[in-house]
Write a protein that holds these residues in place. Sequence first.
Motif, PDB file in Angstrom:
ATOM      1  N   SER A 239      46.955  25.528  34.510  1.00  0.00           N
ATOM      2  CA  SER A 239      47.927  24.712  33.775  1.00  0.00           C
ATOM      3  C   SER A 239      49.268  24.725  34.499  1.00  0.00           C
ATOM      4  O   SER A 239      49.932  23.681  34.625  1.00  0.00           O
ATOM      5  CB  SER A 239      48.085  25.237  32.351  1.00  0.00           C
ATOM      6  N   ALA A 240      49.665  25.891  34.958  1.00  0.00           N
ATOM      7  CA  ALA A 240      50.928  25.976  35.697  1.00  0.00           C
ATOM      8  C   ALA A 240      50.847  25.187  37.002  1.00  0.00           C
ATOM      9  O   ALA A 240      51.792  24.491  37.387  1.00  0.00           O
ATOM     10  CB  ALA A 240      51.276  27.442  35.967  1.00  0.00           C
TER      11      ALA A 240
ATOM     12  N   GLU B  65      45.007  34.834  34.665  1.00  0.00           N
ATOM     13  CA  GLU B  65      43.891  34.267  33.908  1.00  0.00           C
ATOM     14  C   GLU B  65      43.802  32.786  34.319  1.00  0.00           C
ATOM     15  O   GLU B  65      44.834  32.123  34.482  1.00  0.00           O
ATOM     16  CB  GLU B  65      44.199  34.465  32.410  1.00  0.00           C
ATOM     17  N   PRO B  66      42.584  32.232  34.536  1.00  0.00           N
ATOM     18  CA  PRO B  66      42.472  30.900  35.156  1.00  0.00           C
ATOM     19  C   PRO B  66      43.095  29.737  34.384  1.00  0.00           C
ATOM     20  O   PRO B  66      43.684  28.843  34.994  1.00  0.00           O
ATOM     21  CB  PRO B  66      40.956  30.691  35.281  1.00  0.00           C
ATOM     22  N   ILE B  67      42.944  29.702  33.053  1.00  0.00           N
ATOM     23  CA  ILE B  67      43.466  28.546  32.299  1.00  0.00           C
ATOM     24  C   ILE B  67      44.993  28.478  32.404  1.00  0.00           C
ATOM     25  O   ILE B  67      45.571  27.396  32.574  1.00  0.00           O
ATOM     26  CB  ILE B  67      43.085  28.660  30.808  1.00  0.00           C
ATOM     27  N   THR B  68      45.635  29.626  32.266  1.00  0.00           N
ATOM     28  CA  THR B  68      47.094  29.649  32.369  1.00  0.00           C
ATOM     29  C   THR B  68      47.515  29.280  33.799  1.00  0.00           C
ATOM     30  O   THR B  68      48.454  28.500  33.984  1.00  0.00           O
ATOM     31  CB  THR B  68      47.647  31.042  31.996  1.00  0.00           C
ATOM     32  N   LEU B  69      46.816  29.823  34.790  1.00  0.00           N
ATOM     33  CA  LEU B  69      47.191  29.546  36.179  1.00  0.00           C
ATOM     34  C   LEU B  69      46.985  28.067  36.524  1.00  0.00           C
ATOM     35  O   LEU B  69      47.868  27.430  37.115  1.00  0.00           O
ATOM     36  CB  LEU B  69      46.377  30.436  37.119  1.00  0.00           C
TER      37      LEU B  69
END
Lengths: 455, 455
Positions: free
Chosen positions: A89-90, A83-87
């Motif tokens: 952020s990482a 999922e883009p937001i999690t990716l």
Amino acid sequence: MARRKGLMSLGAFLYPSGHHIAAWRHPDSKADAGIDFRHYVALAQAAEAAKFDLIFLADGVGTRGDNVEFLSRTAHSYQAQFEPITLLSALAAVTARIGLVGTASTSFNEPYHVARKFASLDHISGGRAGWNLVTTSNEHEARNFNRDEHFAHADRYQRAEEFANVVTGLWDSWEDDAFLRDKASGRYFDPAKRHVLRHKGEHFSVLGPLNVSRPPQGHPVVVQAGSSEAGKELAARSGEAVFTAQQTLEEAVAFYADLKGRLPRYGRSPDDLKVLPGVFPVVGHSEREAKEKFEQLQSLIDPVVGLALVAGLTGGFDLSGYPLDGPIPELPATNASKSRQRLVLDLARRENLTIRQLYQRVAGARGHWQLVGTPEQIVDQLEERFLNYGADGFNVMSPVLPGGLTDFIALVLPELRRRGLFRSEYTGVTLREHLGLTRPEHPAVKGKHAGVAAA
Amino acid sequence: MARRKGLMSLGAFLYPSGHHIAAWRHPDSKADAGIDFRHYVALAQAAEAAKFDLIFLADGVGTRGDNVEFLSRTAHSYQAQFEPITLLSALAAVTARIGLVGTASTSFNEPYHVARKFASLDHISGGRAGWNLVTTSNEHEARNFNRDEHFAHADRYQRAEEFANVVTGLWDSWEDDAFLRDKASGRYFDPAKRHVLRHKGEHFSVLGPLNVSRPPQGHPVVVQAGSSEAGKELAARSGEAVFTAQQTLEEAVAFYADLKGRLPRYGRSPDDLKVLPGVFPVVGHSEREAKEKFEQLQSLIDPVVGLALVAGLTGGFDLSGYPLDGPIPELPATNASKSRQRLVLDLARRENLTIRQLYQRVAGARGHWQLVGTPEQIVDQLEERFLNYGADGFNVMSPVLPGGLTDFIALVLPELRRRGLFRSEYTGVTLREHLGLTRPEHPAVKGKHAGVAAA
């Protein structure tokens, strides 16, 4: 007219194994790239080392379509990936300068959540976040969110406009210097610099304030992708970068002039919005090598996948009953992304393509601008569009990843730099600074400045 | 009864400057910890080096209350800090073994988004994600999401139960080996191993499948915090760890037995759920040093803040009209978290506290279990609760951060290890393995195994 000055911007549009529909089957690609975090770390760090403005992630909130035979033969359609937001952020934690742009739909989200997550990402990354605002026209996604069908085109854009206003309003919940954090007096913030939104509109009722302090960029950069009339108006009102698709120089120049011409109506300058078309580059040391690379990919396309992809781009129209080597039949207007459908059909008519030729043409770049050639040939094209005000830069859609991006970095960037078209070092820190966008002043501060000027 | 075997679990509950309400004013704390990413990196890496099971982040989707005078004097109440999903994702990239548990409310979210983000975090982190499922009883948060008031207590829990079922159902959208990614045949996944949820319930209608492959842990660990009757039933049905608050050994043992006793009704074993009460430790080399540390913090509490905190813990009841050094008046029942209100009032009655004494007592630990003493004294208490089945471990709420956590690591952990109560090295890789929780089999596979056993 004098030669256009300044540098172009470049985005690295990351798609798991690459943008070509058959990329996952390529011998050099990682078929499980969509869930391989180290793959994305390597890509983001390579793009940052090469001084790209940003990495860009698309999104879908559901698998697209119920043709399981098609779905089971493609790594596209957002079936099994981060999922883009999690990716993002990482990736923020393992990069330092590159911008981080992710897609979030206004159709099935709440503005408070979207405002908060991008504000948080902007703080985590030190001012590198961008939100690609899209509307969703896919009923399979709608059905994951308590709806039987997606919103009609006009409703989607009304909702998107209100959504964008709420998000930017929430980002201004606090003035930049609202938080005093004075240990001695016990004052954590200055109450006069806290602004409660109290939005009540047709689609949303949002009290506020946002529970994140004002983002380092003031507002994370707002990116948009719609090229329809409603999409262009939304971009003119609230977009700061536009990801778009044009095939020819004439189309690109016309779109650029049209969009930039709308900005003054909203009290904005043409420099307040950057036009970044997608480009799908297949680069070789020789033209022959480039063509062979491309043909290798084309040969890996399954007809089931190719036809389903055309259906997706034309609003769900099913061509599988027609002869593969016959012409494209007339298609009815649909509720889906209208501008994309028009682009695909204009392409087919202009070049008199058969169905098979059409699916091969759109398979790789999916309606975007495809360039196959040597570094010089590719840079000639990019330079022409940039110098003629058809683009402020490009979102690079590598056919296969990581190979397509490392090729672009190794072969195309040196030629762009030789011609003085792309940076060799970052001069700014934030995504806004990379793109040449000003930091939005807080409305309360702007009001005070206006008051002083008038006095 | 033989001495209890096995090791306790430890969570590091991170709260920006620390859990004490006045922590941000402490000379050793960072007042801007809530937006200092490096602060969180240092904390997470320290907790990992010390072999904690997990870090834990609470959440609120809005600032709590409209008493601006109070809010402007506190760093608590989620006013200006990172959003948990973005923060945990970023921390996943700079840690390798520690579990990452974040709070997301079922009241103002969509289950598809929550399932997807935690599944993505589980992939990014290699199986270290946990979701702390809470319901929201705060009307200020409701008003950020198109509602004038929060859901009634019973409705919140019905919605939460359905929400949890949808989330775990979505995590089972794909069997573990559904993705073949066979370049030669072109088969990306096996259609027989794709499961479309098609949920239609009272609160949610969700088609599926989730567009993330099955998480490394099968399901990210589901944590819960409710201690009311409805909360305990929800935990017994779907929780795998419970974050709770008890003051006395008797209360803790009774809660533990009550909760574990409910599991067989849902076909679960007592080992399928871990009870991890919060503990607020103030540790010193001597008892006197510990007490002085604590008194220093207590002296920094502003009465405005202390009274507002009591109001928050008792469901909004305002004590500011009563004499600070008088008794606690009778309070009416409210719609807010009932178990928390009862805990606070039981404490006040039991110890005959004045209003000032009450706010000082609950200010630091906010209703949690407070221990002030030497490492031996603190470990005596932890050991007693653990050995008497009052807890399977503890969620450590450091008064000031980073100092409180580094003190706990330097002083308390060696004593816990000397007594054989806590690990010296990780033996597992995933959060489930750290906690001793089994990995859930996919229902389709479980069905096949059951069929074989019956045949």
